[in-house]
Design a protein around this motif. Sequence first.
Motif, PDB file in Angstrom:
ATOM      1  N   TYR A  17       0.835  -1.198   0.000  1.00  0.00           N
ATOM      2  CA  TYR A  17       0.000   0.000   0.000  1.00  0.00           C
ATOM      3  C   TYR A  17       0.876   1.257   0.000  1.00  0.00           C
ATOM      4  O   TYR A  17       1.967   1.267   0.579  1.00  0.00           O
ATOM      5  CB  TYR A  17      -0.900   0.046   1.240  1.00  0.00           C
ATOM      6  CG  TYR A  17      -1.852  -1.112   1.388  1.00  0.00           C
ATOM      7  CD1 TYR A  17      -3.193  -0.987   1.030  1.00  0.00           C
ATOM      8  CD2 TYR A  17      -1.424  -2.343   1.877  1.00  0.00           C
ATOM      9  CE1 TYR A  17      -4.082  -2.049   1.170  1.00  0.00           C
ATOM     10  CE2 TYR A  17      -2.298  -3.410   2.021  1.00  0.00           C
ATOM     11  CZ  TYR A  17      -3.619  -3.260   1.664  1.00  0.00           C
ATOM     12  OH  TYR A  17      -4.495  -4.310   1.802  1.00  0.00           O
TER      13      TYR A  17
ATOM     14  N   ILE B 120       4.372   0.104  -1.590  1.00  0.00           N
ATOM     15  CA  ILE B 120       4.107  -0.763  -2.746  1.00  0.00           C
ATOM     16  C   ILE B 120       5.444  -1.242  -3.301  1.00  0.00           C
ATOM     17  O   ILE B 120       6.337  -0.433  -3.562  1.00  0.00           O
ATOM     18  CB  ILE B 120       3.301  -0.009  -3.830  1.00  0.00           C
ATOM     19  CG1 ILE B 120       1.857   0.213  -3.350  1.00  0.00           C
ATOM     20  CG2 ILE B 120       3.311  -0.759  -5.153  1.00  0.00           C
ATOM     21  CD1 ILE B 120       1.015   1.053  -4.278  1.00  0.00           C
TER      22      ILE B 120
ATOM     23  N   PRO C 121      -1.379   6.182  -5.747  1.00  0.00           N
ATOM     24  CA  PRO C 121      -0.437   5.070  -5.582  1.00  0.00           C
ATOM     25  C   PRO C 121      -0.794   3.838  -6.407  1.00  0.00           C
ATOM     26  O   PRO C 121       0.085   3.019  -6.708  1.00  0.00           O
ATOM     27  CB  PRO C 121      -0.512   4.752  -4.081  1.00  0.00           C
ATOM     28  CG  PRO C 121      -1.036   6.000  -3.453  1.00  0.00           C
ATOM     29  CD  PRO C 121      -1.970   6.592  -4.454  1.00  0.00           C
ATOM     30  N   TRP C 122      -2.056   3.704  -6.765  1.00  0.00           N
ATOM     31  CA  TRP C 122      -2.504   2.499  -7.473  1.00  0.00           C
ATOM     32  C   TRP C 122      -2.408   2.617  -8.988  1.00  0.00           C
ATOM     33  O   TRP C 122      -2.683   1.636  -9.694  1.00  0.00           O
ATOM     34  CB  TRP C 122      -3.957   2.182  -7.103  1.00  0.00           C
ATOM     35  CG  TRP C 122      -4.230   2.005  -5.657  1.00  0.00           C
ATOM     36  CD1 TRP C 122      -5.049   2.769  -4.875  1.00  0.00           C
ATOM     37  CD2 TRP C 122      -3.709   0.996  -4.786  1.00  0.00           C
ATOM     38  NE1 TRP C 122      -5.067   2.301  -3.588  1.00  0.00           N
ATOM     39  CE2 TRP C 122      -4.248   1.208  -3.496  1.00  0.00           C
ATOM     40  CE3 TRP C 122      -2.821  -0.068  -4.964  1.00  0.00           C
ATOM     41  CZ2 TRP C 122      -3.948   0.399  -2.403  1.00  0.00           C
ATOM     42  CZ3 TRP C 122      -2.503  -0.873  -3.875  1.00  0.00           C
ATOM     43  CH2 TRP C 122      -3.063  -0.644  -2.617  1.00  0.00           C
TER      44      TRP C 122
ATOM     45  N   GLY D 239       1.737  -0.169  -8.912  1.00  0.00           N
ATOM     46  CA  GLY D 239       0.556   0.035  -8.092  1.00  0.00           C
ATOM     47  C   GLY D 239      -0.639  -0.745  -8.590  1.00  0.00           C
ATOM     48  O   GLY D 239      -1.429  -1.261  -7.794  1.00  0.00           O
TER      49      GLY D 239
END
Length: 288
Positions: free
Chosen positions: A70, A74, A193-194, A199
């Motif tokens: 996370y 990550i 972040p994803w 991510g």
Amino acid sequence: MSPPGRLPAPRYVDLDGVRIATYVLEPSRGEPVGDVVLCHGTPWSAAVWAPVAHTLAATHRVLLWDMPGYGASIPTGPPGQDPVVDLEAQRRRLAALLRHWDLRAPHVVAHDVGGAVALGAHLLEGSVLASLYLLDVVTLDPWGSPFFRLVATHEDVFAALPGTLHAALVREYVAGAVAGSLDARQVDELVAPWTTPHGQRAFYAQVAQLDPAHTRPVAERLGRTRCPVRVGWGEHDPWIPLAQATELAHRLPGTVDVLTVDGAGHLVPLEAPDLLAADLRRWLDQVG
């Protein structure tokens, strides 16, 4: 010093070969009166706690972490080297991190799956806590949506989605957590972040590894909790119904008060940060 509403730059800690981003905020004047550890859930990171963390840091040392998989934790290596990110692994990491920080008995505030991690560290890994504040936590059955089960079956397919489709899916998923809406900047920070290649892979990996089987041993031991507990819940939580707050309080020892946050959904730390911070200040004053 970090800008208001944002966390400072992370300090990285290596535990058992896993690199973990951590953050520390302290009072600008005087010594802290105690330690507070904030645990995030999914699909968030420690950033979800930033407004509340700054308020609590007026009097306490506030410590946060991005769980592996996370935020700034990550992994960026090849897929075969990604760490396990299920709830059993995360609870062991939290217990190890509390030891690394040399925290004898901190206050812990936990949201979403962070509640299962914090309770697991306490009940199954032996972490001694001064108190627990559990906010819209994942602990009791049932939890986990059909989306979770779909990703668990087709993780590789989701990880291979075109980036624009993946970003749209994550934004829609995040938007579904709140009762009203967040501003565009907050959504961007939660989603960012994803949306890198690493991510995207991490997003579906953590969803696929979340398993109710890992919370059942925690739920079975709730009556053995050895510290004061307060429960908070969004009135209109669309992911975990408010009824679970009452059931959770009933299963914990002693008298456990429940704060219902009027008008809020699942993401209370951002939907009602001032109300939550005020309640946390009162709670910390009460439990010392």
